[in-house]
Enzyme design. Structure first.
Site, PDB file in Angstrom:
ATOM      1  N   TYR A 108      -8.639  33.524  20.392  1.00 31.17           N
ATOM      2  CA  TYR A 108      -8.800  33.929  18.994  1.00 31.17           C
ATOM      3  C   TYR A 108      -9.685  32.948  18.203  1.00 31.17           C
ATOM      4  O   TYR A 108      -9.816  33.086  17.005  1.00 31.17           O
ATOM      5  CB  TYR A 108      -7.430  34.056  18.326  1.00 31.17           C
ATOM      6  CG  TYR A 108      -6.547  35.150  18.915  1.00 31.17           C
ATOM      7  CD1 TYR A 108      -6.955  36.485  18.904  1.00 31.17           C
ATOM      8  CD2 TYR A 108      -5.310  34.848  19.485  1.00 31.17           C
ATOM      9  CE1 TYR A 108      -6.155  37.487  19.441  1.00 31.17           C
ATOM     10  CE2 TYR A 108      -4.498  35.852  20.023  1.00 31.17           C
ATOM     11  CZ  TYR A 108      -4.930  37.166  19.991  1.00 31.17           C
ATOM     12  OH  TYR A 108      -4.126  38.158  20.516  1.00 31.17           O
ATOM     13  N   HIS A 420     -11.736  33.590  27.733  1.00 38.85           N
ATOM     14  CA  HIS A 420     -11.257  34.934  27.450  1.00 38.85           C
ATOM     15  C   HIS A 420     -11.212  35.230  25.968  1.00 38.85           C
ATOM     16  O   HIS A 420     -11.188  34.338  25.123  1.00 38.85           O
ATOM     17  CB  HIS A 420      -9.867  35.169  28.057  1.00 38.85           C
ATOM     18  CG  HIS A 420      -8.784  34.403  27.370  1.00 38.85           C
ATOM     19  ND1 HIS A 420      -8.014  34.918  26.363  1.00 38.85           N
ATOM     20  CD2 HIS A 420      -8.362  33.137  27.528  1.00 38.85           C
ATOM     21  CE1 HIS A 420      -7.159  34.003  25.945  1.00 38.85           C
ATOM     22  NE2 HIS A 420      -7.348  32.920  26.623  1.00 38.85           N
ATOM     23  N   ARG A 502      -4.345  41.055  15.468  1.00 35.52           N
ATOM     24  CA  ARG A 502      -4.799  39.664  15.365  1.00 35.52           C
ATOM     25  C   ARG A 502      -6.144  39.607  16.068  1.00 35.52           C
ATOM     26  O   ARG A 502      -6.389  40.395  16.982  1.00 35.52           O
ATOM     27  CB  ARG A 502      -3.785  38.822  16.130  1.00 35.52           C
ATOM     28  CG  ARG A 502      -3.966  37.336  16.127  1.00 35.52           C
ATOM     29  CD  ARG A 502      -2.819  36.750  16.919  1.00 35.52           C
ATOM     30  NE  ARG A 502      -2.865  35.314  16.988  1.00 35.52           N
ATOM     31  CZ  ARG A 502      -2.059  34.578  17.744  1.00 35.52           C
ATOM     32  NH1 ARG A 502      -1.151  35.176  18.500  1.00 35.52           N
ATOM     33  NH2 ARG A 502      -2.144  33.276  17.755  1.00 35.52           N
TER      34      ARG A 502
END
Ligand code: ADP
Length: 558
Positions: A108, A420, A502
């Site tokens: 993220y 990732h 998210r």
């Protein structure tokens, strides 16, 4: 030799001259001391790539250029009053701040800021104490730097683990506070971390200090001459979430409205017995039936915890890299996956759950679970002690009882230089919805040259569908493809009425744009609150797509 923090950073904060930046650094050193300030002056200060030793200054799993999402400096407050002094200084000089707790927010954006050149606020370096564990009340009060591993170790070292369990996400190295306010999830009955938080202490953008919920009511025994953060709190602060009047806690999640400096979190009483299990589900299309079986069991809490339906390749990736299974450079086919499933003694889908309580309770629940899943032809049932060779079940056995681990890190090595991105849409718990999300995401992954690696995480009434887009970060083409893939998936999802819970820094604007019901009513409210609480726009500008009025969001598009 020039002092370490002398000179310009790689990237200055937007609109800040070299001169003003110097003034900021001198003054912030006066607040926290030289050892708690780090100006990022050269590319050598980037370059870290391990979860175990994470970068505090940029996104290790970069999809743009390595040096795009990067801080100008990182400052670590020593206490709440430092945080208040820093945010006041930021207001005065209009320097944007980006708070993070541990900065392991992998997939993220890590510790990196949305706006390049923001000053990273390393909340966890010095503020990392478990402030309280209350056994009877079954809760903890933590500072930002307390990781899941720290909290677990604390219970073990204080002989409390036989009384209380924590809930952990897949990896134990992130902070309890940061993960919770980002609305992260774990896998015990307490898996919805935000649902289990109780009470926040927050520094607002103007430097003032707030306690939410019952914390707004002073403790009559507190010495009011002490700084507010040091005054003992109301005795019900960690017992009742809502207090009186509008309930504000939610606006400090995925938010740029405050810096959270303390958080209460409920812990799970030791249930008095525990049994994890794996149910292998053989065929691709069985996902539909499995989800239909799961829904009523989960809403009725016969499934007591947050269970997961993991795609074969997620488990395969924990057990080996891609080369261990195939030499092909094309996405793995169904036939190849069948061979892998056979070799690993796994299903195309693998359901990991657990039973909690003394034997009579577990036995009763297991009978229902087993009978229900037996409707799937070829489903097989395992306890970890029966198949010690299955490493994933051994890992999940720990995770589902709140014992942190780092073993799930392994799947990132599916490809060389593995990095990732998470694509994380929410789905209804129905066979149709799960199947549709799976099909759309698998097809797109394969179109862009990636294997589908995914996981359905079953909450009370929804699924967090987590698609792990693994790419080689040293390969610019793969980075571009991964970025393009997730952009495409977000659009695909919105067309189906699916939204993500998210996301990575680079996708925040796009996703915020999909939550646009009734002429962007939600964004208008978010912007109104943002501009009221943070008129100069100094706290985490651009976070989750919310741009203060002093920024032109369009100009910051990535
Ligand atoms: P982790 O604890 O998993 O390593 P981070 O510390 O990277 O996660 O936090 C993830 C995100 O949550 C940050 O990028 C930031 O937006 C937000 N965040 C984390 N800690 C705080 C905090 N103390 N106050 C405000 N926002 C925070």
């Amino acid at each position: 030799q020039a002092p370490k923090n002398h000179g310009d950073p790689l990237v200055l904060p937007p609109g800040i001259s070299s001169q003003t930046f110097k003034v900021f650094i001198v003054r912030v050193i006066n607040i926290v001391g030289e050892s708690n300030v780090d100006v990022i002056k050269d590319a050598q200060q980037l370059g870290k790539d391990s979860y175990l030793d994470p970068s505090k200054v940029h996104d290790m799993f970069y999809i743009s250029d390595e040096d795009y999402f990067v801080s100008s400096a990182v400052v670590a407050p020593r206490n709440v009053q430092d945080v208040q002094a820093i945010i006041r200084l930021s207001n005065e000089l209009v320097v944007p701040l980006w708070p993070f707790s541990v900065g392991r927010n992998v997939g993220y954006g890590g510790a990196a800021p949305r706006v390049p050149g923001s000053v990273g606020l390393d909340m966890g370096k010095n503020m990392n104490q478990v402030l309280e564990v209350d056994v009877d009340g079954a809760y903890a009060l933590v500072e930002p730097g307390v990781t899941f591993s720290d909290l677990h170790d604390y219970l073990v070292q204080n002989n409390l683990r036989d009384k209380l369990w924590i809930d952990v996400p897949d990896l134990g190295g992130g902070s309890v506070l940061g993960n919770t306010i980002e609305r992260g999830v774990g896998y015990t009955p307490y898996g919805d971390h935000w649902m289990m938080h109780c009470g926040l202490e927050v520094v607002l953008p103007d430097g003032s200090l707030l306690r939410t919920g019952m914390g707004a009511l002073p403790n009559p025994e507190a010495d009011s001459s002490l700084p507010a953060d040091q005054q003992p709190a109301n005795k019900c602060w960690q017992h009742f979430n809502y207090g009186f009047g509008p309930y504000n806690d939610g606006i400090f999640t995925q938010s740029s409205l405050g810096i959270v400096v303390k958080m209460g979190i409920w812990l799970m009483p030791n249930p008095g017995g525990y049994q994890s299990y794996l149910i292998t589900i053989p065929r691709d299309e069985d996902l539909h039936q499995a989800v239909e079986i799961i829904r009523p069991l989960r809403t009725a809490m016969v499934l007591q915890n947050v269970p997961t339906i993991r795609h074969l390749l997620l488990d395969a990736a924990v057990l080996g890299d891609r080369k261990a299974y195939s030499n092909s450079d094309k996405p793995l086919t169904d036939t190849e996956m069948d061979v892998i499933a056979k070799k690993l003694n796994l299903g195309r889908w693998n359901f990991y759950g657990a039973l909690y309580g003394p034997p009579p309770i577990r036995d009763a629940l297991w009978q229902v679970v087993k009978a229900s899943f037996s409707a799937i032809p070829g489903a097989k049932f395992y306890f970890p002690e029966e198949i010690p060779e299955n490493k994933v079940l051994q890992i999940r056995h720990d995770t589902m009882q709140g014992i942190p681990s780092m073993d799930e890190l392994k799947w990132v090595d599916w490809l060389p230089n593995g990095a990732h991105l998470f694509f994380s849409p929410i789905a209804k718990v129905t066979g149709d919805d799960a199947m549709a999300q799976y099909k759309v995401s698998r097809q797109r992954c394969e179109e862009f040259g990636f294997d589908f690696i995914g996981d359905f995480v079953v909450g009370m009434r929804e699924i967090h569908h987590i698609v792990c887009i693994v790419f080689d970060r040293k390969d610019p083409k793969q980075r571009r493809n991964a970025h393009q893939l997730i952009r495409t998936l977000i659009d695909d999802a919105a067309k189906h009425g699916w939204g993500e819970y998210r996301t990575h820094l680079a996708l925040m604007d796009q996703i915020a744009g999909t939550y646009n019901f009734n002429n962007n009513a939600q964004m208008k409210l978010n912007e109104t609150i943002k501009n009221a609480l943070d008129p100069k726009g100094i706290l985490a500008p651009g976070k989750n797509g919310i741009w203060p009025k002093s920024y032109d969001g369009q100009a910051w598009k990535v």
